[in-house]
Design a protein around this motif. Structure first.
Motif, PDB file in Angstrom:
ATOM      1  N   PHE A  46       0.794  -1.232   0.000  1.00 30.92           N
ATOM      2  CA  PHE A  46       0.000   0.000   0.000  1.00 30.92           C
ATOM      3  C   PHE A  46       0.827   1.284   0.000  1.00 30.92           C
ATOM      4  O   PHE A  46       0.297   2.347  -0.368  1.00 30.92           O
ATOM      5  CB  PHE A  46      -0.923   0.025   1.223  1.00 30.92           C
ATOM      6  N   GLY A  47       2.075   1.220   0.428  1.00 32.02           N
ATOM      7  CA  GLY A  47       2.851   2.450   0.541  1.00 32.02           C
ATOM      8  C   GLY A  47       2.174   3.421   1.494  1.00 32.02           C
ATOM      9  O   GLY A  47       1.693   3.027   2.551  1.00 32.02           O
ATOM     10  N   ASP A  48       2.087   4.692   1.104  1.00 31.45           N
ATOM     11  CA  ASP A  48       1.455   5.716   1.939  1.00 31.45           C
ATOM     12  C   ASP A  48       0.102   6.153   1.401  1.00 31.45           C
ATOM     13  O   ASP A  48      -0.384   7.247   1.730  1.00 31.45           O
ATOM     14  CB  ASP A  48       2.372   6.934   2.058  1.00 31.45           C
ATOM     15  N   ARG A  49      -0.517   5.316   0.586  1.00 34.64           N
ATOM     16  CA  ARG A  49      -1.831   5.676   0.044  1.00 34.64           C
ATOM     17  C   ARG A  49      -2.882   5.750   1.151  1.00 34.64           C
ATOM     18  O   ARG A  49      -2.809   5.024   2.145  1.00 34.64           O
ATOM     19  CB  ARG A  49      -2.248   4.673  -1.033  1.00 34.64           C
ATOM     20  N   THR A  50      -3.855   6.629   0.952  1.00 37.09           N
ATOM     21  CA  THR A  50      -4.896   6.849   1.953  1.00 37.09           C
ATOM     22  C   THR A  50      -6.248   6.375   1.424  1.00 37.09           C
ATOM     23  O   THR A  50      -6.425   6.143   0.220  1.00 37.09           O
ATOM     24  CB  THR A  50      -4.990   8.339   2.322  1.00 37.09           C
ATOM     25  N   LEU A  51      -7.208   6.285   2.333  1.00 32.02           N
ATOM     26  CA  LEU A  51      -8.539   5.808   1.951  1.00 32.02           C
ATOM     27  C   LEU A  51      -9.191   6.711   0.911  1.00 32.02           C
ATOM     28  O   LEU A  51     -10.085   6.273   0.182  1.00 32.02           O
ATOM     29  CB  LEU A  51      -9.442   5.697   3.179  1.00 32.02           C
ATOM     30  N   SER A  52      -8.760   7.944   0.815  1.00 33.36           N
ATOM     31  CA  SER A  52      -9.315   8.858  -0.189  1.00 33.36           C
ATOM     32  C   SER A  52      -9.040   8.363  -1.609  1.00 33.36           C
ATOM     33  O   SER A  52      -9.722   8.782  -2.552  1.00 33.36           O
ATOM     34  CB  SER A  52      -8.733  10.266  -0.009  1.00 33.36           C
ATOM     35  N   GLU A  53      -8.057   7.483  -1.781  1.00 37.40           N
ATOM     36  CA  GLU A  53      -7.675   6.991  -3.107  1.00 37.40           C
ATOM     37  C   GLU A  53      -8.434   5.740  -3.523  1.00 37.40           C
ATOM     38  O   GLU A  53      -8.219   5.233  -4.625  1.00 37.40           O
ATOM     39  CB  GLU A  53      -6.168   6.730  -3.139  1.00 37.40           C
ATOM     40  N   SER A  54      -9.316   5.238  -2.673  1.00 39.43           N
ATOM     41  CA  SER A  54     -10.074   4.041  -3.006  1.00 39.43           C
ATOM     42  C   SER A  54     -10.993   4.290  -4.199  1.00 39.43           C
ATOM     43  O   SER A  54     -11.613   5.349  -4.319  1.00 39.43           O
ATOM     44  CB  SER A  54     -10.916   3.594  -1.808  1.00 39.43           C
ATOM     45  N   ASN A  55     -11.103   3.289  -5.057  1.00 41.00           N
ATOM     46  CA  ASN A  55     -12.018   3.372  -6.203  1.00 41.00           C
ATOM     47  C   ASN A  55     -13.433   2.919  -5.855  1.00 41.00           C
ATOM     48  O   ASN A  55     -14.330   3.008  -6.688  1.00 41.00           O
ATOM     49  CB  ASN A  55     -11.475   2.512  -7.345  1.00 41.00           C
ATOM     50  N   ASN A  56     -13.613   2.427  -4.650  1.00 41.64           N
ATOM     51  CA  ASN A  56     -14.921   1.943  -4.209  1.00 41.64           C
ATOM     52  C   ASN A  56     -15.243   2.528  -2.839  1.00 41.64           C
ATOM     53  O   ASN A  56     -14.354   2.955  -2.103  1.00 41.64           O
ATOM     54  CB  ASN A  56     -14.924   0.413  -4.078  1.00 41.64           C
ATOM     55  N   LEU A  57     -16.519   2.506  -2.498  1.00 41.00           N
ATOM     56  CA  LEU A  57     -16.885   2.705  -1.105  1.00 41.00           C
ATOM     57  C   LEU A  57     -16.299   1.548  -0.306  1.00 41.00           C
ATOM     58  O   LEU A  57     -16.228   0.417  -0.790  1.00 41.00           O
ATOM     59  CB  LEU A  57     -18.407   2.734  -0.958  1.00 41.00           C
ATOM     60  N   LEU A  58     -15.885   1.826   0.918  1.00 39.82           N
ATOM     61  CA  LEU A  58     -15.240   0.812   1.752  1.00 39.82           C
ATOM     62  C   LEU A  58     -15.897   0.745   3.122  1.00 39.82           C
ATOM     63  O   LEU A  58     -16.313   1.772   3.674  1.00 39.82           O
ATOM     64  CB  LEU A  58     -13.756   1.128   1.951  1.00 39.82           C
ATOM     65  N   CYS A  59     -15.965  -0.462   3.685  1.00 42.98           N
ATOM     66  CA  CYS A  59     -16.308  -0.658   5.089  1.00 42.98           C
ATOM     67  C   CYS A  59     -15.336  -1.688   5.655  1.00 42.98           C
ATOM     68  O   CYS A  59     -15.360  -2.855   5.238  1.00 42.98           O
ATOM     69  CB  CYS A  59     -17.745  -1.159   5.251  1.00 42.98           C
ATOM     70  N   ILE A  60     -14.480  -1.261   6.571  1.00 45.93           N
ATOM     71  CA  ILE A  60     -13.470  -2.136   7.152  1.00 45.93           C
ATOM     72  C   ILE A  60     -13.674  -2.146   8.673  1.00 45.93           C
ATOM     73  O   ILE A  60     -13.291  -1.196   9.368  1.00 45.93           O
ATOM     74  CB  ILE A  60     -12.041  -1.643   6.812  1.00 45.93           C
ATOM     75  N   PRO A  61     -14.281  -3.210   9.219  1.00 46.20           N
ATOM     76  CA  PRO A  61     -14.534  -3.246  10.666  1.00 46.20           C
ATOM     77  C   PRO A  61     -13.260  -3.411  11.493  1.00 46.20           C
ATOM     78  O   PRO A  61     -12.333  -4.128  11.117  1.00 46.20           O
ATOM     79  CB  PRO A  61     -15.436  -4.484  10.830  1.00 46.20           C
ATOM     80  N   SER A  62     -13.236  -2.733  12.631  1.00 44.75           N
ATOM     81  CA  SER A  62     -12.211  -2.896  13.641  1.00 44.75           C
ATOM     82  C   SER A  62     -12.902  -2.714  14.987  1.00 44.75           C
ATOM     83  O   SER A  62     -14.130  -2.612  15.061  1.00 44.75           O
ATOM     84  CB  SER A  62     -11.074  -1.884  13.438  1.00 44.75           C
TER      85      SER A  62
END
Length: 291
Positions: free
Chosen positions: A109-125
């Protein structure tokens, strides 16, 4: 009036068994000649499934993710003797450090951020600091919260399994300490459905139908023999305690995902892992069913 369909992909947690999930998705991409990111509006994943989900959202081919599991799993989970594993798990800091996982995530992933996602995301924690569930999302029109977070940090947060890996501490999230999302949503299907119904599907919203493809984790345990000793200490139960909690969460999520939510009857015909025998293309039209 034509219906508009909101499409969701969810991927269960399961450690190195994520190889199985990634292999299914690789076959999916090969069969349809498309990347998963181009086929779904929302991608959800927990723990190892979260790592896969985030990789797919960056248009990383599923074949590359398969290669990571095949070639670098030992770097993340180095082999240890049973006695050393037991000592570390019960007494000393957990079985593994997160150094190997951090190296893999840096490379992926390097330093990429969630703003660069091509999809909506839901990642539970789960926030151990606040003792509450957390869902990391790519920001959208109704929610602005997590776009600045780095992929690798969210990946650590969703996969920090208690007694296996250290807690993740997110500097960009007020240094809150996070643990594996599998403690409450190992199967994130219900998380995806709730997100869809709250923000995107229904009266006055852009979509009026939901399709959900749920990729479960490989279950290596088929049951136990009859006649086992009934009186069992903590050491007798060992890893069964964690597995029982994970199975309960997954089964309950799938049961509830087939119920009615907000007036919508979700007729979920999820992908069956058992339908893929590991040879050739598999019966993907039977695996990938809309509902």
């Amino acid at each position: 009036m034509d219906s508009t369909v909101f499409k969701i992909l969810t991927i269960d947690g399961g450690g190195v068994k994520g190889l199985y999930s990634a292999t299914i998705l690789n076959k999916f991409e090969d069969y349809f000649g498309k990347r998963c990111t181009d086929c779904f509006d929302l991608i959800c994943g927990t723990s190892t499934g979260g790592l896969i989900a985030m990789a797919l959202s960056l248009k990383i081919p599923a074949s590359h993710v398969v290669g990571i599991y095949e070639n670098r799993s030992a770097e993340i989970f180095p082999a240890k003797s049973k006695l050393r594993r037991l000592f570390r798990q019960i007494i000393w800091r957990g079985i593994h450090t997160d150094k190997g996982l951090i190296r893999v995530l840096d490379d992926l992933f390097g330093d990429r951020t969630l703003s660069e996602s091509n999809n909506l995301l839901c990642i539970p924690s789960f926030s151990f600091t606040e003792y509450r569930p957390v869902v990391f999302r790519r920001d959208h029109s109704d929610l602005f919260r997590h776009n600045q977070l780095k992929y690798k940090d969210v990946a650590l947060a969703t996969s920090a399994a208690p007694t296996y890996l250290p807690m993740a501490e997110l500097s960009e999230y007020d240094h809150k300490q996070m643990i594996d999302g599998g403690v409450w949503a190992n199967n994130p299907a219900l998380v995806g459905l709730a997100e869809a119904l709250r923000y995107f599907v229904g009266e006055g919203k852009p979509y009026d139908q939901i399709q959900l493809l749920s990729i479960p984790s490989l279950n290596a345990r088929k049951g136990n023999p009859l006649g086992m000793r009934r009186e069992r200490s903590f050491l007798d139960w060992k890893g069964d305690i964690i597995r029982l909690v994970a199975v309960r969460i997954m089964k309950m999520s799938r049961f509830r995902a087939k119920s009615k939510y907000g007036g919508f009857c979700i007729s979920q015909e999820r992908a069956r892992m058992e339908g893929y025998d590991g040879h050739g293309q598999a019966a993907l039209p039977d695996l990938v069913v809309t509902f």
